[in-house]
Design a protein around this motif. Structure first.
Motif: not given
Ligand code: NAD
Length: 317
Positions: A7, A28, A30, A32, A245, A248, A251-254, A256, A283
């Motif tokens: 990440r 955030s 999100i 690393e 956003q 995010r 990386l979080r496969n939202e 959105r 992703a």
């Protein structure tokens, strides 16, 4: 689906936008790892050190300065904010084209040479044209090179509508589409307030003459950057949060939906152009371009925005 090895987020350009984004991203939780690069290496080092000193107050994140192309290795996302910014309220984003196209092209070539799996998010202006140019440099699938598009403009629009209606911006769904620039337009037919279509909401509310107010709100959105640059010389916080956003969501496969700059391949009857339309982010970057049902007038405005962008692409040597 992309399987991120890390990440790690690399930010190219440690100026107002790059450092603002690094700060928002660090907070955030999100990423690393955050690496900042700049041709001004002292600036990158100073920003990284300053940000790293907040380490005890963030969720664990390693922040450092790096150099190209080595820093791009293992990055999940490279965010490009390097280049010239609008010098004053009189300069449009398209005026920055020639110089920033060279900068973005060379950055993308470097990324490609060491990390052909990266996702690249472009914020440098004119963002739509530069995202298009960056993609032409690679043979990457559409979706892995995207631009910040009208995500910030849509946020400004939601905020202005929220202020006007006295409703939380979180209950306003609204999009600015097209160029991140002067030809952008409000997709009024897609605006929802508290789940109601705008026209229905207005007829229930009845407190203002909203037909008269609409063009004023759109003009405020369009002039936002010029206004802020007139006051403080640059814009940074809003775009930093918008990019956080976007990162995010990836990386979080939202999955959105956000109005990023996406290359069109026939959607809305357009191709060979990249501009802000609603897209599903996950992703793989842009997972899907959503074909919203726009009114004929809105379709015309989108086509106009596309032709403005195609004209400036044609000006590039
Ligand atoms: P800035 O001048 O503060 O920072 C730009 C940085 O890029 C500088 O530190 C410069 O040294 C660095 N740079 C230049 N060439 C480079 C290269 N080849 N490699 C690495 N670094 C390089 O400008 P800013 O206010 O941060 O704006 C940056 C860009 O973001 C501008 O193009 C601006 O128009 C754009 N912007 C976009 C949005 C958006 O919504 N997409 C919003 C605001 C600003």
């Amino acid at each position: 689906m992309a399987n991120f090895k890390s990440r790690k987020v690399v930010i190219v350009g440690a100026g107002a936008v790059g450092s603002g984004f690094a700060f928002a991203l660090a907070q955030s939780g999100i990423a690393e790892e955050i690496t900042l690069l700049d041709v001004n290496t002292d600036l990158a080092k100073g920003q990284a050190l300053d940000l790293a000193h907040g380490a005890p107050f963030y969720r664990p994140v390693s922040i450092q300065a790096g150099s190209a192309p080595d820093a791009y290795r293992n990055a999940a996302i490279v965010v490009v904010t390097a280049g010239k910014a609008q010098a004053g309220p009189g300069q449009s984003r398209l005026d920055l084209l020639q110089i920033n196209a060279k900068i973005v092209t060379s950055i993308v070539s470097d990324i490609q040479s060491v990390n052909p799996d990266a996702i690249v998010l472009v914020a440098t202006n004119p963002v739509d044209v530069l995202t298009h140019v960056a993609r032409l440099r690679t043979d990457w699938p559409r979706g892995r090179i995207l631009g910040s598009g009208t995500v910030l403009d849509s946020a400004r629009f939601r905020w202005l509508l929220a202020e006007h209606c006295g409703i939380s911006p979180q209950n306003i769904h609204a999009s600015i589409l097209g160029e991140h620039g002067d030809s952008e337009f409000a997709a009024w037919s897609l605006v929802h307030v508290g789940g109601l279509q705008m026209d229905d909401y207005c007829s229930v509310c009845g407190k203002c003459d909203f037909v008269r107010r609409r063009p004023q709100i759109l003009e405020q959105v369009r002039r936002s950057a010029y206004h802020i640059i007139g006051y403080k010389g640059s814009t940074s916080f809003g775009v930093a949060m918008a990019m956080t956003q976007i990162v995010r969501a990836i990386l979080r496969n939202e999955r959105r939906v956000m109005t990023v700059s996406a290359p069109l391949e026939g959607e809305y009857g357009l191709r060979d152009v990249t501009l802000g339309v609603p897209c599903v982010l996950g992703a793989n970057g842009i997972e899907e371009v959503i074909q919203a049902r726009l009114t004929p007038d809105e379709m015309q405005q989108l086509a106009h925005s596309a032709s403005v962008l195609q004209d400036s692409l044609a000006q590039l040597q």
